[in-house]
Design an enzyme around this catalytic site. Structure first.
Site, mmCIF file in Angstrom:
data_model
loop_
_atom_site.group_PDB
_atom_site.id
_atom_site.type_symbol
_atom_site.label_atom_id
_atom_site.label_comp_id
_atom_site.label_asym_id
_atom_site.label_seq_id
_atom_site.Cartn_x
_atom_site.Cartn_y
_atom_site.Cartn_z
ATOM 1 N N LYS A 174 5.898 6.029 7.232
ATOM 2 C CA LYS A 174 5.361 5.161 8.277
ATOM 3 C C LYS A 174 6.471 4.723 9.222
ATOM 4 O O LYS A 174 7.604 4.510 8.793
ATOM 5 C CB LYS A 174 4.727 3.907 7.657
ATOM 6 C CG LYS A 174 3.558 4.217 6.743
ATOM 7 C CD LYS A 174 2.991 2.956 6.105
ATOM 8 C CE LYS A 174 1.821 3.306 5.196
ATOM 9 N NZ LYS A 174 1.271 2.111 4.541
ATOM 10 N N HIS A 211 0.819 -1.207 0.000
ATOM 11 C CA HIS A 211 0.000 0.000 0.000
ATOM 12 C C HIS A 211 0.855 1.260 0.000
ATOM 13 O O HIS A 211 1.955 1.277 0.550
ATOM 14 C CB HIS A 211 -0.895 0.033 1.234
ATOM 15 C CG HIS A 211 -1.794 -1.157 1.357
ATOM 16 N ND1 HIS A 211 -2.247 -1.611 2.569
ATOM 17 C CD2 HIS A 211 -2.326 -1.988 0.426
ATOM 18 C CE1 HIS A 211 -3.033 -2.656 2.386
ATOM 19 N NE2 HIS A 211 -3.085 -2.920 1.094
ATOM 20 N N TYR A 260 1.335 1.405 13.624
ATOM 21 C CA TYR A 260 2.235 2.262 12.871
ATOM 22 C C TYR A 260 1.749 3.693 12.851
ATOM 23 O O TYR A 260 0.560 3.977 12.851
ATOM 24 C CB TYR A 260 2.474 1.739 11.455
ATOM 25 C CG TYR A 260 1.248 1.494 10.619
ATOM 26 C CD1 TYR A 260 0.844 2.412 9.655
ATOM 27 C CD2 TYR A 260 0.506 0.327 10.766
ATOM 28 C CE1 TYR A 260 -0.272 2.167 8.885
ATOM 29 C CE2 TYR A 260 -0.599 0.076 9.996
ATOM 30 C CZ TYR A 260 -0.989 1.016 9.049
ATOM 31 O OH TYR A 260 -2.111 0.793 8.286
ATOM 32 N N ASP A 311 -6.369 -6.172 -2.135
ATOM 33 C CA ASP A 311 -5.003 -6.624 -2.388
ATOM 34 C C ASP A 311 -4.956 -7.729 -3.446
ATOM 35 O O ASP A 311 -3.990 -7.822 -4.205
ATOM 36 C CB ASP A 311 -4.336 -7.076 -1.097
ATOM 37 C CG ASP A 311 -4.038 -5.911 -0.165
ATOM 38 O OD1 ASP A 311 -3.984 -4.757 -0.637
ATOM 39 O OD2 ASP A 311 -3.853 -6.152 1.036
#
Length: 183
Positions: A72, A62, A132, A170
């Protein structure tokens, strides 16, 4: 806390110190000054957390396009993952290459993934929880993904296509060759 470069210098391993005694341990997991001294000078604006019940759950690859591109800082709260960052910066000498690092709750190591990279992970244990920080808010209009097992990326995932637990998003992701100029 130590900040260590990976084979792609922009992606960094963050290794917090743990101080233990007979009760357990204590660790600083986020400290702006130490991260900045290690080359991570990013303002994080949102915390995200995911739970994956099954081994072989794949989330990714992603990323978000500018102006909502996200850096991130990834860590595992329970279980373990293979964490992957793919360089999507067209002008980078490492364009199309990736870093893959095993992260687990036991060790507490984190991975910094800068903006301009696709990110994904595969769970290595049941009941894995990942947290995250991100540097930009989620934006559906800028949200994109790549197919996790694209042979052009040559990522050595610990699961094959038949064993991977995937979202519909996905499963239908485009190939790296079809990406065009994202960054």
């Amino acid at each position: 806390m130590r900040v260590i470069e990976t084979e792609i210098a922009a992606v960094k391993r963050v290794v917090p110190n743990r101080f233990g005694d007979d009760r357990g341990w204590f660790s600083e997991t986020f400290r702006v000054d130490t991260l900045a001294a290690g080359g991570i000078d990013v303002a994080f604006v949102q915390d995200n957390q995911s739970f994956s019940a099954q081994v072989g759950t794949v989330r990714g690859l992603h990323f978000q396009l500018a102006p909502a591109a996200q850096a991130k800082l990834v860590r595992v709260l329970a279980g373990s993952i293979l964490d992957v960052a793919v360089d999507l910066r067209r002008d980078s000498p490492t364009y199309g290459r990736h870093v893959a690092v095993t992260l687990d709750a036991k060790g507490g190591e984190q991975l910094y993934v800068p903006a301009g990279f696709a990110h994904g992970f595969c769970t290595l244990e049941p009941d894995t929880m990942v947290a995250y920080k991100v540097s930009a808010y989620y934006s559906a209009a800028h949200d994109r993904n790549l197919v996790w097992n694209d042979p052009d990326l040559a990522i050595a995932w610990p699961v094959d296509e038949a064993g991977a637990v995937l979202s519909d998003k996905d499963r239908a992701a485009p190939r790296f060759a079809d990406l065009g100029a994202a960054f």
